[in-house]
Design an enzyme around this catalytic site. Structure first.
Site, mmCIF file in Angstrom:
data_model
loop_
_atom_site.group_PDB
_atom_site.id
_atom_site.type_symbol
_atom_site.label_atom_id
_atom_site.label_comp_id
_atom_site.label_asym_id
_atom_site.label_seq_id
_atom_site.Cartn_x
_atom_site.Cartn_y
_atom_site.Cartn_z
ATOM 1 N N GLU A 180 -7.722 -2.929 -5.683
ATOM 2 C CA GLU A 180 -8.117 -4.246 -5.187
ATOM 3 C C GLU A 180 -9.215 -4.910 -6.005
ATOM 4 O OE1 GLU A 180 -7.222 -3.345 -0.477
ATOM 5 O OE2 GLU A 180 -9.290 -3.201 -1.180
ATOM 6 N N HIS B 175 0.828 -1.202 0.000
ATOM 7 C CA HIS B 175 0.000 0.000 0.000
ATOM 8 C C HIS B 175 0.863 1.255 0.000
ATOM 9 C CE1 HIS B 175 -2.867 -3.047 1.433
ATOM 10 N NE2 HIS B 175 -3.748 -2.311 0.775
ATOM 11 N N CYS C 44 -13.181 -4.645 6.513
ATOM 12 C CA CYS C 44 -12.442 -4.859 5.275
ATOM 13 C C CYS C 44 -11.119 -5.524 5.641
ATOM 14 C CB CYS C 44 -12.130 -3.539 4.580
ATOM 15 S SG CYS C 44 -13.572 -2.576 4.119
ATOM 16 N N TYR D 93 -12.012 -2.091 -7.519
ATOM 17 C CA TYR D 93 -11.974 -0.632 -7.434
ATOM 18 C C TYR D 93 -10.545 -0.142 -7.237
ATOM 19 C CZ TYR D 93 -10.966 -0.501 -2.469
ATOM 20 O OH TYR D 93 -10.339 -0.618 -1.252
ATOM 21 N N GLU E 110 -5.466 2.419 -2.984
ATOM 22 C CA GLU E 110 -6.085 1.099 -2.855
ATOM 23 C C GLU E 110 -6.363 0.634 -4.277
ATOM 24 O OE1 GLU E 110 -6.407 -0.796 -0.396
ATOM 25 O OE2 GLU E 110 -6.583 0.395 1.424
ATOM 26 N N HIS F 8 -7.702 -8.379 4.028
ATOM 27 C CA HIS F 8 -7.016 -9.133 2.977
ATOM 28 C C HIS F 8 -6.829 -10.575 3.421
ATOM 29 C CE1 HIS F 8 -5.667 -4.919 2.783
ATOM 30 N NE2 HIS F 8 -5.667 -5.093 1.478
ATOM 31 N N TRP G 116 -14.985 2.889 -1.630
ATOM 32 C CA TRP G 116 -15.372 1.522 -1.963
ATOM 33 C C TRP G 116 -16.764 1.203 -1.447
ATOM 34 C CZ3 TRP G 116 -11.337 2.640 1.353
ATOM 35 C CH2 TRP G 116 -11.513 2.300 2.694
ATOM 36 N N HIS H 265 -4.218 -6.295 -5.850
ATOM 37 C CA HIS H 265 -4.143 -7.372 -4.872
ATOM 38 C C HIS H 265 -5.547 -7.757 -4.405
ATOM 39 C CE1 HIS H 265 -3.942 -3.645 -2.517
ATOM 40 N NE2 HIS H 265 -4.500 -4.327 -1.537
ATOM 41 N N GLU I 190 -10.824 -7.221 14.658
ATOM 42 C CA GLU I 190 -11.166 -5.797 14.651
ATOM 43 C C GLU I 190 -12.317 -5.445 15.581
ATOM 44 O OE1 GLU I 190 -11.818 -4.029 10.826
ATOM 45 O OE2 GLU I 190 -9.998 -4.895 9.978
#
Length: 182
Positions: free
Chosen positions: A117, A27, A69, A106, A115, A71, A162, A34, A89
């Site tokens: 992704e 990032h 959100c 996006y 971003e 990964h 997003w 990704h 989180e």
């Protein structure tokens, strides 16, 4: 695992995995494509759990967005990654996890961090009150889906780019309404 050691899956333009890299190295100003995910969690009353990203986040600090959100790591199933991030989180579990937008993609920029992704969008049920990790979530609230849609549609919306794009598709295709009727 901290952001410095968290790994993300790098993708080719066709969406196929081509390798992995540390999240903190990915990032930046020239973020490679990704794999990521977005999750929208609803309580028994059909309210959406929305979160405000912690002020210490590198990308989009302090911005309101969907529930969670993240990964998936290399070799990690998407559903496992979503459950891991929700627990980490927010201290909550996902039930009835469904992929609503499997090929959402996006690109967005904030403070020099891009971003970029392919970000499948999931819906789930959650129970109880969250216990947010202050390094990830600054605050949270429960909102009715129609109010969130209206918030996303405002030209001056305070939501992440997003989430605004995802909400437009989820609303247009009636996917949240269908999910909540199940």
């Amino acid at each position: 695992m901290g952001e410095a050691t968290e790994m993300v899956v790098l993708l080719g333009d066709d969406g196929a995995p081509i390798g992995s890299e540390r999240k903190d190295r990915v990032h930046g100003a020239a973020t490679p494509l990704h794999l990521a995910f977005s999750c929208y969690g609803f309580d028994a009353a059909g309210r959406l759990l929305v979160t405000r990203r912690a002020a210490v986040k590198r990308a989009f600090p302090g911005v309101w967005t969907n529930t969670c959100c993240g990964h998936p790591g290399p070799g990690e199933f998407m559903e496992s990654a979503i459950r891991r991030r929700l627990a980490m989180e927010l201290g909550i579990e996902a039930r009835d996890l469904v992929c609503a937008l499997p090929s959402f993609r996006y690109r967005a920029e904030s403070n020099g961090v891009v971003e970029n992704e392919i970000c499948p969008v999931y819906l789930c049920r959650v129970e109880g009150e969250p216990a947010p990790d202050a390094g990830e979530v600054g605050e949270y609230s429960w909102v009715d889906w129609p109010a969130y849609v209206a918030r996303a549609e405002r030209p001056d919306s305070d939501l992440s780019p997003w989430s605004r794009l995802q909400v437009a598709q989820l609303h247009e295709w009636g996917l949240v309404d269908a999910y909540l009727r199940r």
